[in-house]
Design an enzyme around this catalytic site. Structure first.
Site, PDB file in Angstrom:
ATOM      1  N   HIS A 394       0.827  -1.220   0.000  1.00  0.00           N
ATOM      2  CA  HIS A 394       0.000   0.000   0.000  1.00  0.00           C
ATOM      3  C   HIS A 394       0.857   1.266   0.000  1.00  0.00           C
ATOM      4  O   HIS A 394       0.329   2.365  -0.090  1.00  0.00           O
ATOM      5  CB  HIS A 394      -0.928   0.017   1.215  1.00  0.00           C
ATOM      6  CG  HIS A 394      -1.968  -1.065   1.191  1.00  0.00           C
ATOM      7  ND1 HIS A 394      -2.808  -1.255   0.109  1.00  0.00           N
ATOM      8  CD2 HIS A 394      -2.297  -2.024   2.103  1.00  0.00           C
ATOM      9  CE1 HIS A 394      -3.609  -2.285   0.356  1.00  0.00           C
ATOM     10  NE2 HIS A 394      -3.317  -2.779   1.550  1.00  0.00           N
ATOM     11  N   ASP A 428      -2.789 -10.310  -2.804  1.00  0.00           N
ATOM     12  CA  ASP A 428      -3.322  -9.952  -1.495  1.00  0.00           C
ATOM     13  C   ASP A 428      -4.819  -9.650  -1.668  1.00  0.00           C
ATOM     14  O   ASP A 428      -5.266  -9.314  -2.758  1.00  0.00           O
ATOM     15  CB  ASP A 428      -2.571  -8.703  -0.997  1.00  0.00           C
ATOM     16  CG  ASP A 428      -2.889  -8.347   0.431  1.00  0.00           C
ATOM     17  OD1 ASP A 428      -2.090  -8.692   1.318  1.00  0.00           O
ATOM     18  OD2 ASP A 428      -3.941  -7.705   0.672  1.00  0.00           O
ATOM     19  N   HIS A 430      -6.273  -7.121  -0.639  1.00  0.00           N
ATOM     20  CA  HIS A 430      -6.421  -5.682  -0.876  1.00  0.00           C
ATOM     21  C   HIS A 430      -5.635  -5.237  -2.114  1.00  0.00           C
ATOM     22  O   HIS A 430      -4.602  -5.810  -2.440  1.00  0.00           O
ATOM     23  CB  HIS A 430      -5.943  -4.906   0.351  1.00  0.00           C
ATOM     24  CG  HIS A 430      -6.634  -5.337   1.616  1.00  0.00           C
ATOM     25  ND1 HIS A 430      -6.095  -6.298   2.446  1.00  0.00           N
ATOM     26  CD2 HIS A 430      -7.825  -4.977   2.148  1.00  0.00           C
ATOM     27  CE1 HIS A 430      -6.933  -6.497   3.471  1.00  0.00           C
ATOM     28  NE2 HIS A 430      -7.992  -5.717   3.304  1.00  0.00           N
ATOM     29  N   ASP A 517      -4.496 -12.965   3.091  1.00  0.00           N
ATOM     30  CA  ASP A 517      -5.800 -12.532   3.595  1.00  0.00           C
ATOM     31  C   ASP A 517      -7.008 -12.874   2.718  1.00  0.00           C
ATOM     32  O   ASP A 517      -8.132 -12.630   3.137  1.00  0.00           O
ATOM     33  CB  ASP A 517      -5.791 -11.042   3.995  1.00  0.00           C
ATOM     34  CG  ASP A 517      -5.038 -10.158   3.026  1.00  0.00           C
ATOM     35  OD1 ASP A 517      -4.688 -10.633   1.932  1.00  0.00           O
ATOM     36  OD2 ASP A 517      -4.791  -8.974   3.360  1.00  0.00           O
TER      37      ASP A 517
HETATM   38 ZN   LIG Z   1      -4.197  -7.222   2.540  1.00  0.00          ZN
END
Ligand SMILES: [Zn+2]
Length: 752
Positions: A394, A428, A430, A517
């Site tokens: 991120h 991931d 995200h 995740d």
């Molecule tokens: Zn994540």
């Protein structure tokens, strides 16, 4: 310090430079090697199966890129052998250490490729075959060296038979059983010898000679000479390929100083511990210490003021305190605030990623781990894993957030991009907004992310499907957002789509941003992948056969982290190993290819770059190619120069320039055809030519002409035209130079 590194192609400037040094060593050490053979190494690397051998080049380098030796290995997957074509040291180097290191690398590689034997030639060490005492001494020391590994010449065969009457000093064929020491079966040895003589010595050994030599292998098993220099009991023939096949594991040894106790922070030290516990038991990994890399690697992907800010802010925050950003610059980004608690929001994207004393040292060490893993892959290892926290995906060019500070995967990708094209595949839960932001305007690093749709998942403001890259990078970012409920099957469908895009891009290296995740019951996700789904995902990714760096990102359900990670790597390593020992056809199918006729001003530079990178043309010729674009731009439709531009996702990868021949009614000349080296051997040239012919026909043309040189270097070009239906119409001897004639080809275009 000496390092041994695998060179994958000769496209990038750094590899070109390395290859130039390799060629220089060849020239200086082997006077008898033809310039043509030397020059062909680059092409062999790019088109692995052109010679029906896969070519693998290892160089031994000193710090600063000076090449002190190299080994060139040919791999024959169908018969199952490797052939050591060259192993050489720069002049003034006593081979010893470097030669040993290179030869061991070659044996390891052969072990990984699961071949039955490694073969090569060695000049004779008997006085009767080699009367020159100096040479004899050298040959003896060479054969002594190889005997230490159990490698010895095959005997009782006609391999040393002269090709031409009077040939002396014919080489022995040496066999290295790679520690398995199986008897050398006659049928296998015959196939090996035939392949070597026919392919490597094509043009030198007449068919009758090959037949005779092959038939001379009569013993079954084929006999190998007794040890002459080394006592058999001191031979160390084992191949460390198992260690070499293992995944390099680089764990951030300082991750646990970063431990945020406030606000139920799920990104905690136990994550690494639970993964490590599972991996350690498997025996699939070999752990290595992180090496310290300079800051410049970080500054190549993150803005210097951001890097300095993190360093300083972490140092200045009160011991034991965490500073959480809470005000953000929506309206005015030009004035960073002075107050520290407010300044953090200037460089952050959310309220839950804090600054504290230990963030910087922990994150900085994570970067070293990612780079160490990348370097392992650069050196030829197939898979390396940076088990790090804090995560990184991120973190954007100038901001941190989402538990991430430095973008480890982007930093690894940037480092590798100096040596070949890189694809980052983010799996991931995200969106990988960090590397998307960092590489958004670049076409040499492809970013792909599969993630929960931003309408319900962090980071909310990007990760949409229509974010495709910008400028040069247009088409080189792919987002695959998925719904809230996803199980293994649906996930694999998305993953396959991602993989198709990666394969089209045809990278040299793959970086996997591994989030765990997507797993069932992860506190930050909504999907329900099970352990076997992770194994399946690993298999799909491994089946691409790319040298792969895996960087740990998210995953917060500590109970299943270890088993899911282990399953992923089980799938990955199995698929990668299967890939390495199998034969692969070059992938001809290219999606996303488009042709256009109109040209624009930007094409001037694009054509220059393209023509230059092919390496076939002189500077003067490059200028001519560019001038023709200029003439077309200036005269537009009244120009007699026409173009067909081939683009792959907006990038110019090939073109032709053609036009009517003056004073003829319906004859056209094709002046230029060029294809980017990354795309050669994949049918682009043929498609370009077809498209060009179609347009010539549409313009009323009945005949298309092309010409090329008579020289040996252009044999593949001539074969290409012939495959495309062109017939040789005439040969103008000595046209370009003495002995270098011009060959003119023509194809009749039938009007429908
Ligand atoms: Zn994540």
């Amino acid at each position: 310090m000496l390092s041994i590194r695998r060179i994958y192609d000769d496209v990038l400037p750094i590899n070109k430079e390395i290859l130039a040094q390799v060629k220089e060593i060849l020239r200086s050490r082997f006077a008898a090697v033809s310039e043509e053979a030397i020059e062909s190494i680059g092409e062999k690397l790019r088109n692995p199966f052109k010679q029906r051998f896969r070519t693998i080049l290892y160089v031994a380098e000193k710090l600063g890129g000076k090449v002190v030796g190299f080994a060139l290995l040919l791999h024959e997957p169908e018969i199952g052998f490797t052939y050591l074509d060259w192993i050489a040291m720069a002049t003034g180097r006593s081979g010893g250490g470097i030669g040993g290191a290179l030869y061991e690398k070659v044996r390891q590689e052969s072990g990984v490729l699961k071949v039955k034997g490694l073969f090569f030639e060695c000049l004779p060490d008997e006085e009767k075959y080699c009367p020159d005492p100096g040479l004899l001494k050298e040959n003896r020391s060479r054969l002594r060296f190889y005997e230490q590994y159990g490698a010895r010449p095959v005997i009782n065969t006609g391999y040393e038979m002269p090709v031409n009457r009077g040939d002396t000093c014919m080489p022995h064929l040496v066999y290295d059983g790679l520690g398995q020491e199986p008897p050398l079966k006659r049928s296998y040895a015959r196939r090996v010898v035939q392949a070597i003589l026919e392919r490597k010595y094509a043009g030198l050994c007449p068919p009758d000679y090959v037949k005779q030599v092959v038939a001379s292998f009569k013993d079954d098993p084929v006999q190998v000479r007794e040890f002459r220099y080394v006592k058999p009991e001191v031979v160390n023939a084992g191949v460390e390929s198992r260690v070499y096949e293992q995944i390099a594991l680089v764990v951030n040894d300082r991750h646990d100083i970063h431990h945020v106790h406030e606000r139920g922070y799920v990104e905690s030290p136990v994550r690494v511990r639970s993964i490590l516990k599972k991996l350690e038991k498997s025996g699939l990994f070999v752990q290595m210490k992180p090496y310290k890399f300079p800051d410049q690697h970080i500054q190549q992907v993150h803005a210097p003021d951001f890097v300095n800010y993190l360093k300083r802010a972490c140092r200045e925050v009160e011991e034991g305190k965490s500073l959480f950003p809470y005000v953000f610059p929506i309206r005015n980004k030009t004035r960073p605030p002075k107050e520290p608690s407010v300044l953090s929001g200037y460089y952050c994207i959310d309220t839950f990623t804090p600054i504290n004393r230990n963030v910087y040292p922990a994150a900085r060490r994570g970067v070293d781990c990612a780079l160490t893993a990348a370097r392992e892959v650069l050196n030829g290892r197939r898979i390396a894993y940076g088990l790090v926290r804090p995560p990184g995906h991120h973190a954007e060019r100038r901001s941190f957030g989402g538990f991430c500070y430095f973008n480890n995967n982007a930093i690894a990708a940037q480092y590798l991009s100096g040596y070949g094209k890189v694809a980052i595949l983010d799996i991931d839960y995200h969106h990988g907004n960090g590397q998307q932001d960092i590489f958004y305007r670049r076409s040499d690093v492809l970013t792909v992310s599969i993630h929960g749709h931003p309408r319900f998942a962090y980071p909310y403001f990007n990760g949409f499907e229509d974010e495709k890259g910008d400028g040069e990078g247009e088409g080189f970012n792919l987002n695959i957002p998925l719904p809230e409920v996803v199980e293994g099957e649906a996930y694999r469908k998305a993953l396959k789509r991602a993989i198709i895009r990666v394969e089209q891009f045809n990278p040299t290296f793959l970086v996997v941003a591994l989030g765990l995740d997507p797993a069932k019951d992860d506190p930050t996700g909504t999907w329900s992948l099970k352990a076997r789904d992770f194994e399946h995902n690993g298999q799909l990714i491994g089946a691409m056969g790319l040298p792969t760096v895996v960087i740990q990102e998210g995953g917060y359900r500590t109970r299943t982290l270890g088993v899911n990670a282990m399953n992923f790597f089980n799938g990955l390593i199995k698929a990668v190993q299967e890939w390495a020992s199998k034969k692969h056809k070059p992938k001809n199918k290219i999606h996303g290819l488009a042709f256009r006729q109109d040209i624009c001003h930007e094409d001037t530079e694009r054509v220059r770059k393209l023509v230059e990178i092919t390496g076939y043309f002189t500077d003067a010729e490059v200028d001519v190619a560019v001038e023709l674009v200029g003439e077309r731009l200036e005269k537009e439709d009244s120009s007699d120069y026409h173009f067909v531009m081939a683009e792959h996702y907006g990038r110019l990868i090939g073109y032709t320039c053609y036009g009517p021949i003056p004073c003829t009614q319906s004859s056209y000349d094709i002046y230029w055809i060029a294809v980017h080296p990354d795309y050669q051997g994949r049918g682009i040239g043929r498609q370009l030519l077809k498209e060009t012919e179609r347009r010539i026909k549409a313009g009323g043309g009945l005949r298309a002409y092309v010409d090329t040189s008579q020289r040996v270097q252009y044999a593949s070009t001539r074969a290409f035209y012939e495959r495309c239906g062109y017939l040789m119409e005439s040969l103008l001897p000595d046209f370009y130079a003495q002995g270098d004639g011009k060959v003119i080809y023509c194809k009749q275009l039938v009007q429908k």
